[in-house]
Write a protein that holds these residues in place. Structure first.
Motif, PDB file in Angstrom:
ATOM      1  N   ASN A  47       0.831  -1.202   0.000  1.00  5.83           N
ATOM      2  CA  ASN A  47       0.000   0.000   0.000  1.00  5.83           C
ATOM      3  C   ASN A  47       0.866   1.253   0.000  1.00  5.83           C
ATOM      4  O   ASN A  47       0.587   2.221  -0.722  1.00  5.83           O
ATOM      5  N   TYR A  48       1.922   1.243   0.802  1.00  6.41           N
ATOM      6  CA  TYR A  48       2.857   2.374   0.779  1.00  6.41           C
ATOM      7  C   TYR A  48       3.540   2.477  -0.589  1.00  6.41           C
ATOM      8  O   TYR A  48       3.734   3.582  -1.117  1.00  6.41           O
ATOM      9  N   ARG A  50       2.396   1.634  -3.512  1.00  8.99           N
ATOM     10  CA  ARG A  50       1.485   2.160  -4.533  1.00  8.99           C
ATOM     11  C   ARG A  50       1.331   3.678  -4.435  1.00  8.99           C
ATOM     12  O   ARG A  50       1.031   4.339  -5.432  1.00  8.99           O
ATOM     13  N   HIS A  51       1.514   4.233  -3.250  1.00 11.74           N
ATOM     14  CA  HIS A  51       1.203   5.652  -3.043  1.00 11.74           C
ATOM     15  C   HIS A  51       2.423   6.550  -2.857  1.00 11.74           C
ATOM     16  O   HIS A  51       2.285   7.771  -2.883  1.00 11.74           O
ATOM     17  N   GLU A 192      -6.325   3.677   2.149  1.00 11.16           N
ATOM     18  CA  GLU A 192      -7.078   4.638   1.339  1.00 11.16           C
ATOM     19  C   GLU A 192      -8.420   4.875   2.031  1.00 11.16           C
ATOM     20  O   GLU A 192      -9.343   4.076   1.885  1.00 11.16           O
ATOM     21  N   GLU A 370      -2.286   8.691   1.702  1.00  5.43           N
ATOM     22  CA  GLU A 370      -1.722   9.785   0.921  1.00  5.43           C
ATOM     23  C   GLU A 370      -0.788  10.632   1.791  1.00  5.43           C
ATOM     24  O   GLU A 370       0.316  10.999   1.380  1.00  5.43           O
ATOM     25  N   ALA A 373       2.291   8.312   3.148  1.00  2.17           N
ATOM     26  CA  ALA A 373       3.285   7.980   2.114  1.00  2.17           C
ATOM     27  C   ALA A 373       4.260   9.137   1.924  1.00  2.17           C
ATOM     28  O   ALA A 373       5.463   8.924   1.718  1.00  2.17           O
TER      29      ALA A 373
END
Length: 390
Positions: A47-48, A50-51, A192, A370, A373
């Protein structure tokens, strides 16, 4: 991959040095994730990834060669690389390959996400001359799992020997691994937020897909089937609840080695027709919408990010008292002991349901991926600058 390069990424050194718009190479961080089997820790790291701004920081993933759920296509498409290495259960091969890779790839930062086992890759990183070595605590320990706990206790004294930097998913997890007076930084298991917020239309559609009637009381649980998650206890809770609320269903989301044992337990109690096993899903955010309540009876947790996800979706949560209080971001969760199923079934039978359509109050924004990150990017950049100064 060919057989003679099974433990190596098929890429040249030039592949690893793409430049960003300013003409500078992104900082490459080696992420040690152990076995990728669809668990929570690798989900957090992905997840980190990807962002984060990948023109400034790129991740390479070092995974055990017996991993079963490696998102290699996605990682490659995002500019990263996957290196398969022998599992730590083969310590000589494991250490040899790690040292070889670290010397070959010359990562400036190695970020290990495997808790007490981080002693192994970080000792290899020190041997290879890696200047920044991050140990990241994602978990703790609890009752049961005797062999695993014995290993954790044996390795924990070395937790501060090899890292130069310490991260943790919660204050509780950091203090457990590094000590109450240790210097560590909490890196939230961010998500998210908008993806998980309640949506009445999604709820209706998802319940229809699951063949769940509007008046059915649906208990949800998300987690890998393993002793830590204690899913058999939830089956006991359901058995005690059904005489009071016969309209109840229990939905398990996830997979793992204990799944068949939990299924068998439901059969033995004669309530298998009230239990859904939904498997490993990529639409967990939609499933939270369909649930009426979320339960997490874990024996231990570093944080319990699924509880945070459930609260973002507006769900009331019943959590074991082994889950850190930091997971209660709305300050409305119920923390219960797991010695007896009756208190859980009593709370569930008397549960009042909040209006899920409004804004969720609490410390939810702290878990915004968001925002976090960007914070992690700044930390990596500062660490990298520290190398250059020396």
């Amino acid at each position: 991959m060919t057989s003679d390069t099974n433990r190596k990424c098929l890429c040249t050194s030039s592949d690893l040095h793409a430049v960003n718009a300013t003409g500078q190479e992104p900082i490459r961080v080696a992420q040690i994730v152990g076995k990728m089997v669809g668990g929570g820790v690798e989900s957090v790291v992905m997840n980190y990834y990807r962002h984060i701004d990948r023109t400034k920081v790129q991740f390479d993933f070092l995974v055990d060669e017996d991993s079963t759920r490696v998102p290699e296509k996605e990682i490659t498409s995002l500019g990263g690389h996957v290196f398969r290495i022998p599992p730590y259960q083969h310590p000589i091969r494991y250490r040899h390959e790690l040292i070889r890779l670290m010397r070959e790839q010359q990562w400036s930062i190695v970020h290990s996400n495997i808790n007490t086992l981080s002693v192994f890759p970080l000792s290899a990183a020190k041997k290879a001359g890696v200047p920044v070595r991050i140990a990241h605590s994602h978990s703790t320990m609890g009752k049961g799992e005797f062999a695993k706990n014995a290993m954790k206790l044996a390795l924990r004294p070395f937790a501060n020997v090899y890292p130069t930097v310490r991260f943790a998913c919660s204050h509780y997890a950091g203090e457990w691994l590094f000590g109450k007076n240790a210097d560590f930084t909490v890196i939230p298991n961010a998500i998210e937020l908008d993806k998980f917020r309640f949506n009445a239309g999604v709820r209706q559609k998802t319940r229809q897909e699951l063949s769940i009637a509007d008046d059915t009381f649906l208990i949800g649980h998300v987690g890998r089937f393993m002793p830590q998650k204690n899913q058999t206890f939830l089956v006991d809770v359901l058995a005690d609840l059904l005489p009071k609320r016969p309209d109840t269903m229990l939905a398990f989301v996830g997979d793992g080695p204990d799944k068949s044992a939990v299924q068998q337990h439901a059969i033995e109690l004669g309530i298998a027709d009230h239990v859904l096993f939904l498997g490993q899903r990529s639409d967990v955010n939609r499933l939270y919408q369909a649930f009426d309540v979320f339960c997490l009876p874990s024996l231990y947790e570093g944080l319990g990010i699924v509880a945070v996800e459930a609260q973002v979706a507006g769900l009331p949560c019943l959590l074991s008292d082994a889950v850190p209080m930091e997971a209660d971001v709305t300050t409305k969760s119920h923390f219960l002991q797991i010695a007896d199923a009756k208190p859980w079934s009593e709370v569930l039978s008397n549960l009042t349901f909040p209006d899920r359509s409004g804004h969720v109050n609490g410390d939810i924004e702290e878990y915004d991926i968001e925002k976090q990150a960007v914070n992690l990017l700044v930390k990596y950049k500062d660490l990298f600058k520290g190398i250059k100064k020396h």
